[in-house]
Structures are given as C-alpha cells and as structure tokens.
Write an enzyme that holds these catalytic residues in place. Sequence first.
Site, short mmCIF file in Angstrom:
data_model
loop_
_atom_site.label_atom_id
_atom_site.label_comp_id
_atom_site.label_asym_id
_atom_site.label_seq_id
_atom_site.Cartn_x
_atom_site.Cartn_y
_atom_site.Cartn_z
N ASN A 79 0.67 -1.04 0.01
CA ASN A 79 0.16 0.25 0.32
C ASN A 79 0.83 1.42 0.02
OD1 ASN A 79 0.57 -1.32 2.53
ND2 ASN A 79 -0.70 0.89 3.69
N GLU B 97 0.62 4.98 1.00
CA GLU B 97 -0.36 5.90 1.77
C GLU B 97 -0.01 7.81 1.04
OE1 GLU B 97 -0.51 5.89 5.51
OE2 GLU B 97 -2.02 3.97 5.29
N CYS C 61 -4.43 1.41 -2.25
CA CYS C 61 -4.22 -0.37 -1.96
C CYS C 61 -3.66 -1.01 -2.53
CB CYS C 61 -5.76 -0.58 -1.73
SG CYS C 61 -6.79 -0.02 -0.18
N GLU D 57 -3.97 -4.13 -3.48
CA GLU D 57 -4.12 -5.04 -4.20
C GLU D 57 -3.65 -4.19 -5.94
OE1 GLU D 57 -5.10 -4.30 -0.81
OE2 GLU D 57 -6.37 -5.50 -0.28
N CYS E 190 -10.33 -4.50 0.74
CA CYS E 190 -11.44 -3.74 1.04
C CYS E 190 -12.63 -3.35 -0.10
CB CYS E 190 -11.30 -1.42 0.92
SG CYS E 190 -10.30 -1.22 -0.64
N CYS F 33 -11.37 -1.98 -3.62
CA CYS F 33 -10.36 -3.26 -3.96
C CYS F 33 -11.26 -4.26 -5.19
CB CYS F 33 -9.56 -3.81 -3.85
SG CYS F 33 -7.88 -2.51 -2.72
N1 THU Z 1 -5.23 -0.86 2.58
C1 THU Z 1 -4.42 -2.07 1.84
O1 THU Z 1 -3.93 -1.60 0.72
N2 THU Z 1 -5.44 -2.56 1.36
C2 THU Z 1 -7.16 -3.24 1.62
O2 THU Z 1 -8.10 -3.82 1.32
C3 THU Z 1 -7.54 -2.39 3.10
C4 THU Z 1 -7.02 -1.13 3.09
C5 THU Z 1 -4.26 0.42 2.96
C6 THU Z 1 -4.65 0.81 2.89
C7 THU Z 1 -4.02 2.42 3.47
O3 THU Z 1 -2.43 1.97 3.86
C8 THU Z 1 -4.39 1.56 4.95
O4 THU Z 1 -4.24 -0.30 4.12
C9 THU Z 1 -5.30 1.43 6.13
O5 THU Z 1 -6.56 1.54 5.71
#
Ligand code: THU
Length: 171
Positions: A65, A67, A76, A78, A115, A118
Amino acid sequence: MLSNSLVSRESFVMKTVAIENLTQKQDELVDAAIAVLETAYNPYSRYFVGAAVLTRSGAVFSASNVENAGYGSTICAERMAIGKANSSGARDIIAIAVTGRSDNFEKSEITAGPCGSCRQVIYEFSQVSGCDIEVILATADKANVAVTTIEELLPYAFGPKQLQMNISKYS
Ligand code: THU
C-alpha cells in the site's frame, strides 16, 4: 434482518485453511505478498498490506500500500499489484493473495480482506480473465489463512456486463 432475506448467515463464515493444505502455488503467492509487506509507504496508518497476483501464465506481481497526506489518495496494495500486472502486459489474473499487519497493535488473528474498492477492481479483472479470481487471505505469520473467491466476496457485482460492454479484446 428481514424475514424474507435471501442472505444466510452461513455465507459470512470465513473458511480457514491449514497452511499445509495450501497448494504449492497458493503458498508461493502468500509468500510473495508477505515479501513486500514491509515496503508499504504508510506513515499515516502504520498498517502494512502486501498483495500478490498470479496470472494464468504463472507470472506473479506483488505490491504494498502507498499512502498519501490527502488520505483519499492512498492506493491499496491489491490495486497497486493489479496495476503492476496490467502495466507489465499481464492482465489475465486468476488469483490474488493478501496479507496485512499493523505497527499499532499486536499481531491479529484476523486476516486482512480487500476493501470494497479493491473488491470492485478485482471483480473487473475477473471479467477480463473470465474466471472467478481466487482470493487468499493470510495473516503475516501464515497462522491463519482463508481461501475464497471474488464472487463470494462481492456478490451481485456491477461489471462490464451491466454496461453491455464487450471487453474481450482486453483479455
Ligand atoms: N489497505 C490496503 O492496502 N488494502 C486493503 O484492502 C485495505 C486497506 C491499506 C490502505 C491504507 O494504507 C491502510 O491499509 C489502512 O487502511
């Protein structure tokens, strides 16, 4: 729940799989997701996600991920992994492994599920590859692993068919 609901509670029970019961390919995909976990750029959440996609030809693309100070601009793991596969010329995705851990709490027994956004993106690529993409969810220590599919995670999905879109030339 409404009495005539078509959704049964059983459908939400996570099916966990003992690590030794994974196929070698599934196990390798989980390892590829774990291998990129620590590369997460996550100053805001300190939550680490690693994802690895497997294409029909056997290629693996992994990502973590990324940010952003504008929280909504976060991408994310994925979607990063799917984008990486796509831009490498491989979009016939048949499986994805996802793993996660946090700096903010002790290791969790709960596997990180993709999420909603994704799930939508994974669904799109299931329509490209023409198969119900397998989704493998694993804790970072592989103590808990669940194997499901995108159609199970996103039933009644909205996709190219709803737009009467023929995407076959993208396969
Ligand atoms: N995150 C992902 O990379 N994938 C997901 O399916 C859920 C959330 C990341 C986004 C963010 O950087 C951190 O997890 C917290 O939400």
